[in-house]
Design a protein around this motif. Structure first.
Motif, PDB file in Angstrom:
ATOM      1  N   MET A  27      38.555 -68.606 112.854  1.00  0.00           N
ATOM      2  CA  MET A  27      36.849 -69.529 111.820  1.00  0.00           C
ATOM      3  C   MET A  27      36.781 -70.408 112.487  1.00  0.00           C
ATOM      4  SD  MET A  27      36.593 -68.350 107.505  1.00  0.00           S
ATOM      5  CE  MET A  27      37.718 -67.099 107.962  1.00  0.00           C
ATOM      6  N   ARG A  28      35.277 -70.580 112.505  1.00  0.00           N
ATOM      7  CA  ARG A  28      34.764 -70.981 112.982  1.00  0.00           C
ATOM      8  C   ARG A  28      33.328 -71.603 111.582  1.00  0.00           C
ATOM      9  NH1 ARG A  28      35.741 -73.508 117.865  1.00  0.00           N
ATOM     10  NH2 ARG A  28      37.103 -72.912 119.667  1.00  0.00           N
ATOM     11  N   HIS A  29      33.239 -70.817 111.481  1.00  0.00           N
ATOM     12  CA  HIS A  29      32.185 -70.578 110.156  1.00  0.00           C
ATOM     13  C   HIS A  29      32.465 -70.603 109.224  1.00  0.00           C
ATOM     14  CE1 HIS A  29      29.373 -71.588 113.615  1.00  0.00           C
ATOM     15  NE2 HIS A  29      29.461 -69.981 114.259  1.00  0.00           N
ATOM     16  N   PRO A  30      31.645 -71.027 108.126  1.00  0.00           N
ATOM     17  CA  PRO A  30      32.428 -69.783 106.319  1.00  0.00           C
ATOM     18  C   PRO A  30      31.953 -67.993 106.621  1.00  0.00           C
ATOM     19  CG  PRO A  30      30.274 -71.565 106.917  1.00  0.00           C
ATOM     20  CD  PRO A  30      30.276 -71.564 107.797  1.00  0.00           C
ATOM     21  N   SER A  31      32.981 -68.520 105.676  1.00  0.00           N
ATOM     22  CA  SER A  31      32.499 -66.660 105.182  1.00  0.00           C
ATOM     23  C   SER A  31      33.469 -66.557 104.384  1.00  0.00           C
ATOM     24  CB  SER A  31      33.713 -65.911 106.320  1.00  0.00           C
ATOM     25  OG  SER A  31      34.407 -64.482 106.023  1.00  0.00           O
ATOM     26  N   THR A  32      32.432 -65.206 103.410  1.00  0.00           N
ATOM     27  CA  THR A  32      32.325 -64.949 102.139  1.00  0.00           C
ATOM     28  C   THR A  32      33.071 -64.136 102.330  1.00  0.00           C
ATOM     29  OG1 THR A  32      30.722 -66.663 101.630  1.00  0.00           O
ATOM     30  CG2 THR A  32      30.777 -65.028  99.532  1.00  0.00           C
ATOM     31  N   THR A  76      35.611 -71.821 104.195  1.00  0.00           N
ATOM     32  CA  THR A  76      35.203 -72.788 105.171  1.00  0.00           C
ATOM     33  C   THR A  76      35.844 -73.868 105.791  1.00  0.00           C
ATOM     34  OG1 THR A  76      33.215 -73.000 103.267  1.00  0.00           O
ATOM     35  CG2 THR A  76      33.374 -75.231 105.276  1.00  0.00           C
ATOM     36  N   PRO A  77      36.094 -73.697 107.553  1.00  0.00           N
ATOM     37  CA  PRO A  77      36.675 -74.609 107.999  1.00  0.00           C
ATOM     38  C   PRO A  77      36.722 -75.878 108.139  1.00  0.00           C
ATOM     39  CG  PRO A  77      35.207 -73.404 109.622  1.00  0.00           C
ATOM     40  CD  PRO A  77      34.822 -72.921 107.784  1.00  0.00           C
ATOM     41  N   ARG A  78      37.930 -76.940 107.774  1.00  0.00           N
ATOM     42  CA  ARG A  78      37.043 -77.881 107.423  1.00  0.00           C
ATOM     43  C   ARG A  78      38.199 -78.259 108.560  1.00  0.00           C
ATOM     44  NH1 ARG A  78      38.920 -82.481 102.884  1.00  0.00           N
ATOM     45  NH2 ARG A  78      40.151 -80.774 102.468  1.00  0.00           N
ATOM     46  N   GLY A  79      37.936 -79.544 109.511  1.00  0.00           N
ATOM     47  CA  GLY A  79      39.065 -79.906 110.403  1.00  0.00           C
ATOM     48  C   GLY A  79      39.669 -79.133 111.059  1.00  0.00           C
ATOM     49  N   ILE A  80      41.086 -79.633 110.727  1.00  0.00           N
ATOM     50  CA  ILE A  80      42.400 -78.682 110.956  1.00  0.00           C
ATOM     51  C   ILE A  80      42.348 -77.552 109.877  1.00  0.00           C
ATOM     52  CG2 ILE A  80      42.839 -80.199 112.381  1.00  0.00           C
ATOM     53  CD1 ILE A  80      44.778 -81.299 110.385  1.00  0.00           C
ATOM     54  N   GLU A  81      41.949 -77.819 108.784  1.00  0.00           N
ATOM     55  CA  GLU A  81      42.028 -77.522 107.325  1.00  0.00           C
ATOM     56  C   GLU A  81      41.276 -76.074 106.724  1.00  0.00           C
ATOM     57  OE1 GLU A  81      44.629 -80.713 104.911  1.00  0.00           O
ATOM     58  OE2 GLU A  81      42.668 -80.887 104.811  1.00  0.00           O
ATOM     59  N   TYR A  82      41.285 -75.790 105.507  1.00  0.00           N
ATOM     60  CA  TYR A  82      39.958 -74.736 105.304  1.00  0.00           C
ATOM     61  C   TYR A  82      40.392 -75.132 103.716  1.00  0.00           C
ATOM     62  CZ  TYR A  82      41.080 -72.685 109.651  1.00  0.00           C
ATOM     63  OH  TYR A  82      40.772 -71.995 110.751  1.00  0.00           O
ATOM     64  N   ASP A 126      48.514 -71.708 106.158  1.00  0.00           N
ATOM     65  CA  ASP A 126      48.777 -71.416 104.223  1.00  0.00           C
ATOM     66  C   ASP A 126      47.800 -69.909 104.468  1.00  0.00           C
ATOM     67  OD1 ASP A 126      50.372 -72.682 103.868  1.00  0.00           O
ATOM     68  OD2 ASP A 126      49.641 -74.630 102.965  1.00  0.00           O
ATOM     69  N   LEU A 127      46.184 -70.495 105.144  1.00  0.00           N
ATOM     70  CA  LEU A 127      46.065 -69.506 105.722  1.00  0.00           C
ATOM     71  C   LEU A 127      45.490 -68.478 106.123  1.00  0.00           C
ATOM     72  CD1 LEU A 127      42.541 -68.284 104.224  1.00  0.00           C
ATOM     73  CD2 LEU A 127      42.025 -69.431 106.179  1.00  0.00           C
ATOM     74  N   ASP A 128      46.576 -67.814 107.101  1.00  0.00           N
ATOM     75  CA  ASP A 128      47.265 -67.140 107.757  1.00  0.00           C
ATOM     76  C   ASP A 128      48.034 -66.002 107.023  1.00  0.00           C
ATOM     77  OD1 ASP A 128      45.888 -67.545 109.898  1.00  0.00           O
ATOM     78  OD2 ASP A 128      47.060 -67.809 111.034  1.00  0.00           O
ATOM     79  N   ALA A 129      49.091 -67.043 105.908  1.00  0.00           N
ATOM     80  CA  ALA A 129      50.299 -65.942 105.596  1.00  0.00           C
ATOM     81  C   ALA A 129      49.112 -65.752 104.215  1.00  0.00           C
ATOM     82  CB  ALA A 129      51.242 -67.756 105.044  1.00  0.00           C
ATOM     83  N   LEU A 130      48.709 -66.127 103.777  1.00  0.00           N
ATOM     84  CA  LEU A 130      47.491 -65.645 102.485  1.00  0.00           C
ATOM     85  C   LEU A 130      46.870 -64.125 102.423  1.00  0.00           C
ATOM     86  CD1 LEU A 130      46.384 -65.539  99.435  1.00  0.00           C
ATOM     87  CD2 LEU A 130      44.242 -67.076 101.092  1.00  0.00           C
ATOM     88  N   GLU A 140      49.410 -61.544 103.612  1.00  0.00           N
ATOM     89  CA  GLU A 140      49.941 -60.961 101.895  1.00  0.00           C
ATOM     90  C   GLU A 140      49.286 -60.215 101.742  1.00  0.00           C
ATOM     91  OE1 GLU A 140      51.951 -64.183  99.960  1.00  0.00           O
ATOM     92  OE2 GLU A 140      53.053 -65.103 101.399  1.00  0.00           O
ATOM     93  N   ALA A 141      47.573 -60.433 101.322  1.00  0.00           N
ATOM     94  CA  ALA A 141      46.814 -59.328 100.992  1.00  0.00           C
ATOM     95  C   ALA A 141      47.011 -58.577 101.472  1.00  0.00           C
ATOM     96  CB  ALA A 141      45.278 -60.665 101.164  1.00  0.00           C
ATOM     97  N   GLU A 142      46.954 -58.436 102.660  1.00  0.00           N
ATOM     98  CA  GLU A 142      47.241 -56.988 103.727  1.00  0.00           C
ATOM     99  C   GLU A 142      48.352 -56.490 103.251  1.00  0.00           C
ATOM    100  OE1 GLU A 142      44.958 -55.444 106.347  1.00  0.00           O
ATOM    101  OE2 GLU A 142      44.126 -57.461 105.596  1.00  0.00           O
TER     102      GLU A 142
END
Length: 59
Positions: free
Chosen positions: A1-6, A18-24, A45-49, A52-54
């Motif tokens: 993900m390179r752009h914000p997603s809502t 929102t991507p922020r460097g190597i974090e979100y 952590d985002l990938d794990a979240l 888990e949501a799936e």
């Protein structure tokens, strides 16, 4: 993900990722648009979240 997603929730709240460097940043707003929380997550952590949501979605 390179752009914000809502993501829009059933109760009218939103979560903007929102991507922020190597974090979100995950910015949570309630249905009135008020900020409820901002969480900083690593890519792992985002990938794990999302995994888990799936799992919850299809349980």
């Amino acid at each position: 993900m390179r752009h914000p997603s809502t993501i829009h929730t059933a109760d009218g709240s939103t979560v903007t990722v929102t991507p922020r460097g190597i974090e979100y940043d995950l910015h949570v707003r309630n249905a009135r648009g008020e900020s409820v929380a901002t969480v900083v997550m690593s890519s792992d952590d985002l990938d794990a979240l999302l995994r888990e949501a799936e799992d919850v979605r299809y349980a």
